[in-house]
Design an enzyme around this catalytic site. Structure first.
Site, PDB file in Angstrom:
ATOM      1  N   SER A  46       0.768  -1.127  -0.030  1.00 44.61           N
ATOM      2  CA  SER A  46       0.151  -0.087  -0.187  1.00 44.61           C
ATOM      3  C   SER A  46       0.868   1.149  -0.052  1.00 44.61           C
ATOM      4  O   SER A  46       1.435   1.672   0.933  1.00 44.61           O
ATOM      5  CB  SER A  46      -0.740   0.011   1.330  1.00 44.61           C
ATOM      6  OG  SER A  46      -1.676  -1.166   1.315  1.00 44.61           O
ATOM      7  N   LYS A  52      -6.978   1.930  -2.649  1.00 40.85           N
ATOM      8  CA  LYS A  52      -6.504   1.506  -1.236  1.00 40.85           C
ATOM      9  C   LYS A  52      -6.686   2.700  -0.137  1.00 40.85           C
ATOM     10  O   LYS A  52      -7.138   2.513   0.860  1.00 40.85           O
ATOM     11  CB  LYS A  52      -5.267   0.955  -1.263  1.00 40.85           C
ATOM     12  CG  LYS A  52      -4.660   0.542  -0.058  1.00 40.85           C
ATOM     13  CD  LYS A  52      -5.630  -0.779   0.672  1.00 40.85           C
ATOM     14  CE  LYS A  52      -5.054  -1.012   2.276  1.00 40.85           C
ATOM     15  NZ  LYS A  52      -4.086  -1.631   2.343  1.00 40.85           N
ATOM     16  N   LYS A  65       0.820   5.891   7.894  1.00 44.98           N
ATOM     17  CA  LYS A  65       1.347   6.203   6.471  1.00 44.98           C
ATOM     18  C   LYS A  65       0.391   6.281   5.695  1.00 44.98           C
ATOM     19  O   LYS A  65       0.404   7.051   4.767  1.00 44.98           O
ATOM     20  CB  LYS A  65       2.287   4.838   6.181  1.00 44.98           C
ATOM     21  CG  LYS A  65       2.991   4.676   4.860  1.00 44.98           C
ATOM     22  CD  LYS A  65       2.177   3.771   3.985  1.00 44.98           C
ATOM     23  CE  LYS A  65       2.450   2.538   4.411  1.00 44.98           C
ATOM     24  NZ  LYS A  65       1.578   1.757   3.500  1.00 44.98           N
TER      25      LYS A  65
END
Length: 299
Positions: free
Chosen positions: A97, A172, A240
């Site tokens: 990701s 995502k 993140k």
């Protein structure tokens, strides 16, 4: 694609290990590279390679499952990287990701080598990886996707080609926005109920039968009540992902105020020392603000 394939897999962590194991279970020949020892589930079932170059030389399709954008760049283009071992017609599938914009650049460089590239980030956590029930969001051309889809079906159930390279990663990021906001909502609701004197376990049970029911309430609500915060999906990784969302929002000129709030709660958890716990531990930041826990820690 019904026959045995030569498959590379780089990154055998919490998610990568079960994903690669499903490919081995399906009878494919695996060439792997990872930090640390090869998981027990793959001992004697996969050829360990010295680096990504060797993996790419031996495999026809190479999967990558590492934590962040710089990690993917290093695996692809660093010393001993995948790109150096590719030959025309081979395919790279990145299940990490990472930044959608960087992904487009990575894909362009791999495609210029005469190879295919699919960004295929996954959702479902360790549970989904072990159960081969991951949701997989893909970006790339239809021909390449058609080749890799039977392999993705060994690891997940809901597999969608969203669009071109980078679109899987964009999806995502959107997924992570929704998940973070739902975790925060469940945390606030259970904290409110607990502080008001209600049994949070029974409140959760009641809410599971109504319009507030969700997978987050089911799984992470239980984690908050039982204080089971072993990952799962770590807060540090969700930090993140939310940073990617906020960076993207800045570049697009859009406001994501609730995402920004969830990111701050994640940051608070990390500052409190909970960055390596499951992202359901976001509730700890809310509990710190209220000076009250949803439920007592397990003895």
């Amino acid at each position: 694609m019904t026959t045995q394939q030569k498959i590379g897999f780089i990154g055998l962590g919490i998610m990568g290990a079960p994903m690669a194991t499903h490919l081995a279970d399906a009878g494919h020949t695996l060439f792997v590279n990872t930090i640390g020892p090869v998981p027990q589930s793959l001992e004697g079932r996969a050829t360990v390679c010295a680096n990504g170059t060797e993996v790419a030389q031996k495999a026809d399709i190479t999967f990558i499952m590492v934590p962040d954008t710089p990690d993917v760049e290093k695996v692809l283009f660093g010393e001993g990287g995948v790109a150096a071992g590719l030959s025309k017609g081979k395919i790279v599938v990145d299940c990490s990701s990472i930044d959608p914009i960087a992904t487009k650049g990575f894909a362009k460089r791999i495609i210029e080598l005469g190879c295919g590239y699919i960004d295929a980030p996954v959702s479902g956590g360790e549970v989904g990886a072990k159960a081969a029930s991951l949701t997989i969001m893909c970006g790339g051309d239809e021909g390449t996707f058609g080749i890799v889809r039977p392999l993705l079906e060994k690891m997940g159930k809901n597999i969608t080609l969203v669009g071109g390279n980078g679109d899987g990663q964009t999806t995502k990021v959107a997924n992570q926005i929704i998940v973070a906001l739902n975790i925060a909502a469940v945390g606030e609701a259970l904290l409110f109920a607990s502080k008001a004197g209600a049994d949070p376990a029974k409140v959760r049970q009641a809410l599971m039968g109504g319009f507030a029911s969700s997978r987050i309430l089911e799984v992470h609500g239980e984690r908050m009540i039982k204080r089971t915060f072993a990952p799962g999906f770590r807060i540090a990784l969700h930090q993140k992902d939310l940073n990617l969302a906020l960076q993207g929002a800045r570049s697009l000129g859009v406001a994501l105020p609730q995402t920004a709030n969830a990111a701050q709660l994640m940051n608070a958890c990390a500052a409190l020392g909970y960055g390596q716990e499951d992202h359901s531990a976001l509730v700890r930041a809310l509990e710190a603000l209220a000076n009250h826990q949803v439920a007592p820690d397990a003895s």
